[in-house]
Design an enzyme around this catalytic site. Structure first.
Site, short mmCIF file in Angstrom:
data_model
loop_
_atom_site.label_atom_id
_atom_site.label_comp_id
_atom_site.label_asym_id
_atom_site.label_seq_id
_atom_site.Cartn_x
_atom_site.Cartn_y
_atom_site.Cartn_z
N LYS A 99 -14.00 2.20 29.07
CA LYS A 99 -13.80 2.77 30.78
C LYS A 99 -14.77 1.74 31.57
CE LYS A 99 -18.23 4.71 30.81
NZ LYS A 99 -19.27 4.75 32.01
N THR B 138 -16.21 7.48 36.23
CA THR B 138 -16.80 6.00 36.63
C THR B 138 -15.75 5.18 37.60
OG1 THR B 138 -17.65 5.84 34.08
CG2 THR B 138 -17.39 4.03 35.34
#
Length: 380
Positions: free
Chosen positions: A215, A272
């Site tokens: 990620k 994120t």
């Protein structure tokens, strides 16, 4: 009429929390996790290298360097003595940058009690070996249960007590299947649960770790395109296709695709990729705006996990013959000097694939047959 309980579908089991927890790493996330554990009623020792940070924690109940303006939970004992932090600890959380995990595990191996569980709270893949953080810890620590804590968790929000959820993952032994309430995953999950910090339990250590490592790279890609002037459509596409890259890599390593749709995958990816509070997203945004890497973060030497993991993730994917075009694009831009806009333009005109992938289609993209078009013109 009274409201029904939330958990009517299955009986609840009781698990015994760990009494004393050592948190190794007094940065933002280490301090936040120490606060969570203390609020949950645990005895907490927080180790850090920087004496000034530890003095601030002990004297003022704050970590102004890494969590400015936030009160930590009272009763956290800070120390720069690693042996003292680990003495009598019933569980250990390692909360340091991924590049230092192996060295830390080698240091603590002779200091921790037999069978004490260790949870790694760093995300990444070791360059060269292709090992996930949990595998490194297991290799260095021998006969200790090793797991991870991962999820969509900004340190400041966690420390402030905003509602937050995370996954506690350990591999389950046969005995853990027979008595799951006594497993390290269940006991640590209970140990870290507060009214605002909600834990979930997983036995898919690989799937959880892959989500956390990949990620960060996808977030850099999202930041790059945002900084280059593209909007929400682009980001949504990168998040969705990035999650597919996570699933492919997790599955190739024996993880479960379902895990990647959970907190440690889709949840962490969404957070994120949606905020400049993420150093990965912020780095990408600055690079997309044309700021040279040396001048990003106003020239400060900020460690960005996804920058390093762009190499280790793609090295591992290449070894396993897993296609990860977004991560490859980030690698080429960051480490091979590739032009940002041209790299993404080529990716957008790569062969048209099916979704779901089980259809097995791959069609030439019409744009691929045309002279190369600048991405600025594609956008218009």
């Amino acid at each position: 009429m009274t409201n029904p309980p939330f958990d009517q579908t299955r009986p609840s089991l009781q698990a015994r929390p760990y009494g004393t927890i050592a948190v190794l790493g007094a940065g933002a996330w280490g301090s936040a996790l120490a606060t969570v554990a203390r609020r949950a009623g645990r005895s907490v020792r927080l180790w850090g290298r920087d004496a000034s940070v530890i003095d601030d924690i002990n004297a003022n109940g704050r970590n102004e360097r890494f969590l400015p303006g936030i009160d930590l939970a009272p009763g956290i004992v800070g120390t720069t003595d690693l042996a003292a932090a680990l003495d009598g600890a019933e569980a250990v959380l390692i909360v340091i940058p991924s590049i230092a995990i192996r060295e830390m595990c080698q240091m603590i191996a002779p200091m921790i009690g037999t069978g004490v569980p260790v949870a790694v709270c760093a995300k990444g893949i070791e360059e060269g070996t292709g090992y996930l953080m949990g595998h490194i810890a297991a290799e260095e620590l021998g006969n200790h249960p090793v797991g991870v804590i991962s999820g969509p968790t900004f340190a400041d929000e966690t420390a402030l007590g905003h509602f937050t959820a995370a996954t506690v993952a350990f591999n389950f032994r046969y005995a853990d299947r027979l008595a799951p309430m006594d497993s390290p995953a269940a006991r640590l999950a209970v140990s870290m649960s507060t009214p605002s910090f909600r834990t979930y339990i997983s036995d898919d250590l690989v799937g959880v770790e892959i989500g956390g490592a990949v990620k960060n790279v996808i977030a850099i890609a999202c930041g790059m395109m945002t900084g280059a002037g593209f909007a929400k459509n682009t980001r949504a596409a990168l998040i969705t296709r990035g999650m597919d890259e996570m699933k492919r890599l997790a599955e190739a390593l024996g993880g479960q695709r379902e895990t990647v749709t959970g907190l440690s995958g889709a949840g962490d990816l969404t957070l994120t990729c949606s905020s400049d509070s993420s150093r990965n997203m912020s780095l990408g945004t600055q690079l997309g705006a044309g700021i040279p890497r040396s001048e990003c973060f106003e020239g400060r030497p900020v460690v960005v996990e996804g920058e390093m993991n762009a190499i280790s993730v793609t090295d591992l994917a290449r070894r396993l013959r897993v296609s990860m075009p977004i991560c490859e694009a980030v690698r080429h831009i960051l480490h091979d000097g590739a032009d940002l806009k041209d790299t993404f333009a080529r990716m957008w005109s790569s062969p048209i694939e099916s979704e779901p992938r089980a259809m097995g289609l791959s069609l030439n993209h019409p744009s691929a047959r045309l002279p190369e078009t600048p991405i600025d013109e594609i956008a218009t």
